[in-house]
Motif scaffolding. Structure first.
Motif, PDB file in Angstrom:
ATOM      1  N   ARG A 155       3.650   8.981  26.026  1.00 25.93           N
ATOM      2  CA  ARG A 155       2.830   8.971  27.243  1.00 25.93           C
ATOM      3  C   ARG A 155       2.540  10.392  27.715  1.00 25.93           C
ATOM      4  O   ARG A 155       1.425  10.708  28.141  1.00 25.93           O
ATOM      5  CB  ARG A 155       3.522   8.180  28.354  1.00 25.93           C
ATOM      6  N   ARG A 156       3.554  11.276  27.619  1.00 22.04           N
ATOM      7  CA  ARG A 156       3.346  12.663  28.028  1.00 22.04           C
ATOM      8  C   ARG A 156       2.340  13.358  27.111  1.00 22.04           C
ATOM      9  O   ARG A 156       1.457  14.090  27.579  1.00 22.04           O
ATOM     10  CB  ARG A 156       4.673  13.413  28.034  1.00 22.04           C
ATOM     11  N   LEU A 157       2.465  13.133  25.811  1.00 22.64           N
ATOM     12  CA  LEU A 157       1.502  13.702  24.865  1.00 22.64           C
ATOM     13  C   LEU A 157       0.084  13.267  25.202  1.00 22.64           C
ATOM     14  O   LEU A 157      -0.850  14.071  25.224  1.00 22.64           O
ATOM     15  CB  LEU A 157       1.829  13.246  23.435  1.00 22.64           C
ATOM     16  N   MET A 158      -0.067  11.991  25.468  1.00 21.76           N
ATOM     17  CA  MET A 158      -1.385  11.446  25.774  1.00 21.76           C
ATOM     18  C   MET A 158      -1.930  12.035  27.072  1.00 21.76           C
ATOM     19  O   MET A 158      -3.112  12.374  27.173  1.00 21.76           O
ATOM     20  CB  MET A 158      -1.310   9.924  25.882  1.00 21.76           C
ATOM     21  N   ASP A 159      -1.068  12.168  28.061  1.00 20.60           N
ATOM     22  CA  ASP A 159      -1.508  12.674  29.363  1.00 20.60           C
ATOM     23  C   ASP A 159      -1.888  14.150  29.299  1.00 20.60           C
ATOM     24  O   ASP A 159      -2.842  14.596  29.951  1.00 20.60           O
ATOM     25  CB  ASP A 159      -0.399  12.488  30.406  1.00 20.60           C
ATOM     26  N   MET A 162       0.214   4.865  19.778  1.00 23.65           N
ATOM     27  CA  MET A 162      -0.440   5.998  20.421  1.00 23.65           C
ATOM     28  C   MET A 162      -1.434   5.482  21.454  1.00 23.65           C
ATOM     29  O   MET A 162      -2.623   5.303  21.192  1.00 23.65           O
ATOM     30  CB  MET A 162      -1.122   6.876  19.373  1.00 23.65           C
ATOM     31  N   ARG A 163      -0.930   5.260  22.657  1.00 28.59           N
ATOM     32  CA  ARG A 163      -1.764   4.761  23.755  1.00 28.59           C
ATOM     33  C   ARG A 163      -1.160   5.229  25.079  1.00 28.59           C
ATOM     34  O   ARG A 163       0.010   5.597  25.150  1.00 28.59           O
ATOM     35  CB  ARG A 163      -1.872   3.244  23.707  1.00 28.59           C
ATOM     36  N   PHE A 164      -1.966   5.214  26.116  1.00 36.13           N
ATOM     37  CA  PHE A 164      -1.541   5.745  27.410  1.00 36.13           C
ATOM     38  C   PHE A 164      -0.412   4.939  28.036  1.00 36.13           C
ATOM     39  O   PHE A 164       0.364   5.472  28.828  1.00 36.13           O
ATOM     40  CB  PHE A 164      -2.732   5.801  28.373  1.00 36.13           C
ATOM     41  N   ASP A 165      -0.319   3.661  27.695  1.00 32.35           N
ATOM     42  CA  ASP A 165       0.745   2.822  28.265  1.00 32.35           C
ATOM     43  C   ASP A 165       1.886   2.600  27.274  1.00 32.35           C
ATOM     44  O   ASP A 165       2.611   1.610  27.361  1.00 32.35           O
ATOM     45  CB  ASP A 165       0.179   1.466  28.721  1.00 32.35           C
ATOM     46  N   ALA A 166       2.063   3.535  26.339  1.00 30.80           N
ATOM     47  CA  ALA A 166       3.127   3.414  25.335  1.00 30.80           C
ATOM     48  C   ALA A 166       4.489   3.338  26.025  1.00 30.80           C
ATOM     49  O   ALA A 166       4.713   3.981  27.052  1.00 30.80           O
ATOM     50  CB  ALA A 166       3.094   4.601  24.384  1.00 30.80           C
ATOM     51  N   PRO A 167       5.419   2.541  25.472  1.00 31.92           N
ATOM     52  CA  PRO A 167       6.750   2.458  26.082  1.00 31.92           C
ATOM     53  C   PRO A 167       7.538   3.755  25.992  1.00 31.92           C
ATOM     54  O   PRO A 167       8.422   3.996  26.817  1.00 31.92           O
ATOM     55  CB  PRO A 167       7.428   1.332  25.296  1.00 31.92           C
ATOM     56  N   ALA A 168       7.245   4.597  25.010  1.00 30.48           N
ATOM     57  CA  ALA A 168       7.996   5.845  24.834  1.00 30.48           C
ATOM     58  C   ALA A 168       7.462   6.923  25.775  1.00 30.48           C
ATOM     59  O   ALA A 168       6.277   7.282  25.704  1.00 30.48           O
ATOM     60  CB  ALA A 168       7.894   6.321  23.388  1.00 30.48           C
ATOM     61  N   ARG A 178      -8.518  -1.246  14.063  1.00 26.03           N
ATOM     62  CA  ARG A 178      -7.898  -0.665  15.254  1.00 26.03           C
ATOM     63  C   ARG A 178      -8.769   0.447  15.817  1.00 26.03           C
ATOM     64  O   ARG A 178      -9.303   1.276  15.092  1.00 26.03           O
ATOM     65  CB  ARG A 178      -6.507  -0.113  14.924  1.00 26.03           C
ATOM     66  N   ARG A 179      -8.926   0.440  17.131  1.00 23.70           N
ATOM     67  CA  ARG A 179      -9.720   1.460  17.804  1.00 23.70           C
ATOM     68  C   ARG A 179      -8.853   2.192  18.819  1.00 23.70           C
ATOM     69  O   ARG A 179      -8.205   1.566  19.654  1.00 23.70           O
ATOM     70  CB  ARG A 179     -10.919   0.822  18.519  1.00 23.70           C
ATOM     71  N   PHE A 180      -8.872   3.505  18.729  1.00 25.24           N
ATOM     72  CA  PHE A 180      -8.092   4.326  19.648  1.00 25.24           C
ATOM     73  C   PHE A 180      -8.863   4.485  20.953  1.00 25.24           C
ATOM     74  O   PHE A 180     -10.064   4.782  20.956  1.00 25.24           O
ATOM     75  CB  PHE A 180      -7.828   5.694  19.019  1.00 25.24           C
ATOM     76  N   ASN A 181      -8.171   4.298  22.077  1.00 25.72           N
ATOM     77  CA  ASN A 181      -8.800   4.438  23.390  1.00 25.72           C
ATOM     78  C   ASN A 181      -8.429   5.792  23.981  1.00 25.72           C
ATOM     79  O   ASN A 181      -7.288   5.990  24.414  1.00 25.72           O
ATOM     80  CB  ASN A 181      -8.343   3.314  24.318  1.00 25.72           C
ATOM     81  N   PRO A 182      -9.376   6.744  24.050  1.00 28.80           N
ATOM     82  CA  PRO A 182      -9.061   8.084  24.566  1.00 28.80           C
ATOM     83  C   PRO A 182      -9.209   8.204  26.072  1.00 28.80           C
ATOM     84  O   PRO A 182      -9.005   9.283  26.622  1.00 28.80           O
ATOM     85  CB  PRO A 182     -10.111   8.951  23.866  1.00 28.80           C
ATOM     86  N   GLY A 183      -9.564   7.120  26.739  1.00 29.10           N
ATOM     87  CA  GLY A 183      -9.855   7.232  28.161  1.00 29.10           C
ATOM     88  C   GLY A 183     -11.099   8.075  28.347  1.00 29.10           C
ATOM     89  O   GLY A 183     -12.099   7.901  27.654  1.00 29.10           O
ATOM     90  N   ALA A 184     -11.035   9.019  29.286  1.00 30.84           N
ATOM     91  CA  ALA A 184     -12.197   9.875  29.549  1.00 30.84           C
ATOM     92  C   ALA A 184     -12.128  11.194  28.792  1.00 30.84           C
ATOM     93  O   ALA A 184     -12.968  12.071  29.013  1.00 30.84           O
ATOM     94  CB  ALA A 184     -12.292  10.139  31.054  1.00 30.84           C
TER      95      ALA A 184
END
Length: 202
Positions: A167-171, A157-163, A187-193
């Motif tokens: 990526r759409r879910l995150m965006d 679950m990250r913005f640069d995920a291969p799936a 592990r730390r989740f990076n939510p961006g902004a």
């Protein structure tokens, strides 16, 4: 056929069909529409349960379930909502018309004060909103922030995920709700902004 051309043609056909449906009477204020997304097992139902028992307590909800996991909703502490099931349905494409009909049916029930949609991870939220905004229902609903449940243990679950689906879910998420955060270890989740809240324990 290029995807954008196909999408535009499909949207035009669906919106024409949507606008032929008899609409409910207009309310004094638009009805809040909540979209709750995430992968299967990420905690969507647990989050909705908490909202039912707390922030939405005492309100009559219209609940559209496109997916049901192992956890089932318990209405013993809240008013039982009107539930519509479109299970395993992608409401942004092949089941879009059925989804629209269900929305109209819930809006006809004046006891329903807000509508909550638990979508599958495959659904394109932006496409759902585009359909509604292009139809006569656009003035009947107000769009609440899109909440996406994230299993904090899942390294994918990250913005640069291969799936592309992830990526759409995150965006498209406006608020991330972290579940299983007490089991994520280092592990730390990076939510961006974007905004993050912790999934409540029930």
């Amino acid at each position: 056929m290029p995807y954008l051309l196909f999408y535009g043609m499909m949207q035009a056909v669906l919106v024409k069909g949507f606008n032929m449906i008899e609409l409910p009477p207009r309310r004094a204020a638009p009805v809040p529409l909540h979209i709750v997304g995430g992968l299967l097992g990420s905690g969507k139902t647990t989050f909705i349960q908490h909202q039912l028992d707390h922030e939405w307590a005492g309100e009559k909800l219209g609940l559209i379930l496109c997916e049901e996991g192992a956890v089932k909703l318990d209405f013993s502490r809240s008013e039982e909502p009107r539930i519509k099931r479109l299970l395993n349905a992608c409401v942004c494409c092949e089941m879009a018309y059925s989804f629209f009909e269900v929305l109209v049916e819930l809006l006809r029930d004046t006891a329903v004060k807000r509508i909550v949609v638990e979508i599958t991870a495959q659904a394109d939220v932006q496409q759902i909103f585009d359909f509604i905004r292009s139809s006569h229902l656009r003035d009947y609903l107000v769009y609440e922030p899109i909440h996406v449940l994230v299993d904090a243990r899942n390294p994918h679950m990250r913005f640069d995920a291969p799936a592309p689906m992830i990526r759409r879910l995150m965006d498209q998420a406006e608020v991330f709700v972290l579940s299983f955060h007490d089991q994520a270890g280092a592990r730390r989740f990076n939510p961006g902004a974007k905004t993050v809240r912790l999934s409540p324990s029930l």
